[in-house]
Design a protein around this motif. Structure first.
Motif, PDB file in Angstrom:
ATOM      1  N   ALA A 188       0.838  -1.209   0.000  1.00 35.69           N
ATOM      2  CA  ALA A 188       0.000   0.000   0.000  1.00 35.69           C
ATOM      3  C   ALA A 188       0.869   1.254   0.000  1.00 35.69           C
ATOM      4  N   THR A 189       2.080   1.145  -0.543  1.00 36.01           N
ATOM      5  CA  THR A 189       3.007   2.279  -0.491  1.00 36.01           C
ATOM      6  C   THR A 189       2.415   3.531  -1.126  1.00 36.01           C
ATOM      7  N   TYR A 190       2.473   4.614  -0.381  1.00 31.11           N
ATOM      8  CA  TYR A 190       1.916   5.929  -0.727  1.00 31.11           C
ATOM      9  C   TYR A 190       0.421   5.903  -1.030  1.00 31.11           C
ATOM     10  N   LYS A 191      -0.251   4.869  -0.556  1.00 35.34           N
ATOM     11  CA  LYS A 191      -1.707   4.854  -0.721  1.00 35.34           C
ATOM     12  C   LYS A 191      -2.331   5.076   0.648  1.00 35.34           C
ATOM     13  N   ALA A 192      -3.611   5.419   0.640  1.00 40.43           N
ATOM     14  CA  ALA A 192      -4.354   5.425   1.895  1.00 40.43           C
ATOM     15  C   ALA A 192      -5.145   4.121   1.946  1.00 40.43           C
ATOM     16  N   ALA A 193      -5.468   3.664   3.148  1.00 42.30           N
ATOM     17  CA  ALA A 193      -6.362   2.508   3.286  1.00 42.30           C
ATOM     18  C   ALA A 193      -7.640   3.006   3.952  1.00 42.30           C
ATOM     19  N   GLU A 194      -8.774   2.496   3.484  1.00 39.83           N
ATOM     20  CA  GLU A 194     -10.036   2.713   4.211  1.00 39.83           C
ATOM     21  C   GLU A 194     -10.490   1.339   4.690  1.00 39.83           C
ATOM     22  N   PHE A 195     -10.930   1.274   5.950  1.00 45.82           N
ATOM     23  CA  PHE A 195     -11.319  -0.007   6.551  1.00 45.82           C
ATOM     24  C   PHE A 195     -12.832  -0.092   6.711  1.00 45.82           C
ATOM     25  N   TYR A 196     -13.399  -1.182   6.189  1.00 47.68           N
ATOM     26  CA  TYR A 196     -14.853  -1.400   6.265  1.00 47.68           C
ATOM     27  C   TYR A 196     -15.148  -2.808   6.774  1.00 47.68           C
ATOM     28  N   GLY A 197     -16.430  -3.095   6.978  1.00 47.57           N
ATOM     29  CA  GLY A 197     -16.872  -4.450   7.335  1.00 47.57           C
ATOM     30  C   GLY A 197     -17.317  -4.540   8.781  1.00 47.57           C
ATOM     31  N   ASP A 198     -18.099  -5.588   9.075  1.00 42.28           N
ATOM     32  CA  ASP A 198     -18.671  -5.704  10.427  1.00 42.28           C
ATOM     33  C   ASP A 198     -17.596  -5.948  11.495  1.00 42.28           C
ATOM     34  N   THR A 199     -16.473  -6.547  11.122  1.00 48.56           N
ATOM     35  CA  THR A 199     -15.411  -6.763  12.113  1.00 48.56           C
ATOM     36  C   THR A 199     -14.889  -5.421  12.623  1.00 48.56           C
ATOM     37  N   ILE A 200     -14.762  -4.466  11.708  1.00 46.70           N
ATOM     38  CA  ILE A 200     -14.268  -3.132  12.081  1.00 46.70           C
ATOM     39  C   ILE A 200     -15.348  -2.381  12.868  1.00 46.70           C
TER      40      ILE A 200
END
Ligand SMILES: CC(C)[C@H](C(=O)O)[C@@H](O)C(=O)O
Ligand code: SF4
Length: 413
Positions: A188-200
């Motif tokens: 994920a170098t120089y990217k942003a991550a968005e976290f989704y899903g029921d676990t989160i």
């Protein structure tokens, strides 16, 4: 059709921007700690300016080498304290207050929609609150001290969806290690991550901080959890100013998507010397350890200490075990609610809030050939001491391993 990062940078730069565009962005809050403020302040002084752009927007916690380990550190601390006084920076957190990435959220500086920049790579932790939190170098920080602005390339975003209910003693750290093992250390170098899903969605704020904290371990500029009621409740009475939650549009563009099944997830361990060298605990069980370390900005929160205490209650540690709360307020709560007593009864060494031996500076450095199971975020070669071996795991796996003296599945003790 924008991602959270595109929206936050649009607001911070005052124009509509998309991934890969270069922007000058206004920073909402800027952080430097005892380790990086030294260089940032030196570089700021070299600019010949008298005053920082806005003292109220600068936050300085002392955490990396606290209490001071040498005369040199003490002198550097002294100089920075003096500069903080001269500049009238009100948000100074001295020795013992805790780790920067715990102190900023606890004191309401990490808020949805804000651009929070720290002179520390794990500043991505603030993404747990829907902020764009990111780390920069000390000289970049001096630019922010001077002008309140910095240039960025708006990152593309990867979408990570984690689904399924976690089994007992499978924790947010295990999800985090699984994500990093899947995406890879540079995935994920120089990217942003968005976290989704029921676990989160089901994760506590503390668990989300563990997840966002380690986004940099897959190269990400930021790791953002969309804010929800838990976020707003946490910030109630804490947020230092008003904020506006920012969400991605439904048709936002992601450069990659990952689905992580958490229903069948086992406790995870990252083997030396790479964070993405991740396996199920069952593959490494029985590995002898010399030291257990529970703490850091990744897993030094109350919830982590409580998980450890639940396993250690009535037991004795088989190897030296160090617990270092991430902040004074966490330590105080652990003392008040009996967690500290359980840990001390079990033979744990309780350290003063701060980074401790995470970076190999002091308070629990390991020797040549020694093995430490740690709840930290990095297991790079030599990080906790030359010739040492670091295995990263959850506080449950670390505590279970403390009881047996070898890497142990917390579901078996
Ligand atoms: C000392 C600091 C610059 C460093 C970082 O940026 O991450 C440290 O906190 C770490 O975890 O390695
Ligand atoms: S606890 Fe470790 S990872 Fe976190 S800021 Fe301190 S040295 Fe860096």
């Amino acid at each position: 059709m924008s991602t959270i990062s595109e929206k936050i940078f649009s607001k911070a730069s005052g124009k509509d921007v998309k991934a890969n565009e270069f922007v000058m962005a206004k920073v909402d809050y800027a952080m430097a700690h005892d380790g990086t403020s030294v260089l940032a302040v030196r570089s700021f002084k070299n600019m010949g300016l008298d005053n920082v752009w806005d003292p109220k927007r600068i936050v300085i916690p002392f955490d990396h080498l606290t209490p001071a380990n040498t005369e040199t550190t003490a002198a550097l601390h002294h100089d920075i304290r003096e500069w903080i006084g001269e500049q009238g920076i009100p948000n100074f957190f001295d020795v013992g207050e805790g780790i920067c990435h715990q102190v900023l959220p606890e004191n309401g500086f990490a808020m949805p929609g804000k651009l929070v920049v720290g002179a520390d790579s794990h500043s991505c932790t603030y993404g747990a609150f829907g902020a764009f939190g990111t780390g920069v170098g000390a000289t970049d920080m001096s630019e922010i001290f001077a002008s309140g602005e910095l240039w960025f390339r708006v990152p593309e975003t990867i979408k990570v969806t984690a689904s399924g209910e976690l089994k007992k003693n499978v924790l947010a750290k295990d999800v985090t290690l699984k994500v990093i093992g899947t995406v890879g250390a540079s995935g994920a170098t120089y990217k942003a991550a968005e976290f989704y899903g029921d676990t989160i969605a089901d994760m506590s704020i503390s668990g989300r901080m563990t997840l966002s904290n380690m986004a940099i371990e897959m190269g990400a500029k930021a790791g953002i959890v969309p804010p929800d009621q838990k976020t707003f409740d946490f910030l109630e009475g804490r947020a230092v100013e008003g904020y506006e939650p920012v969400y991605a549009d439904e048709d936002a563009e992601y450069c990659a998507e990952y689905d992580i099944d958490c229903a069948n997830l086992e406790p995870q361990v990252a083997l030396p010397h790479q964070v993405d060298n991740v396996c199920d605990v069952s593959e490494i069980e029985g590995k002898k350890v010399d030291q257990v370390f529970i703490g850091t900005c990744t897993n030094g929160r109350l919830e982590d200490l409580e998980v450890a205490a639940e396993l250690l209650k009535g037991e004795q540690v088989a190897v030296r075990t160090l617990v270092i709360p991430a902040s004074r307020s966490i330590m105080l709560e652990a003392v008040r609610n009996g967690t500290a007593e359980i840990l001390l009864d079990a033979g744990v060494t309780l350290g003063s809030p701060g980074c401790g031996p995470c970076l190999g500076g002091h308070m629990g450095v390991i020797g040549e050939g020694e093995v430490c199971i740690s709840t930290a975020n990095r297991n790079f070669k030599g990080r906790m001491g030359k010739g040492g071996f670091i295995y990263l795991a959850s506080p449950a796996t670390a505590a279970a391993s403390a009881i047996t003296g070898e890497i142990t599945d917390p579901r078996t003790v």
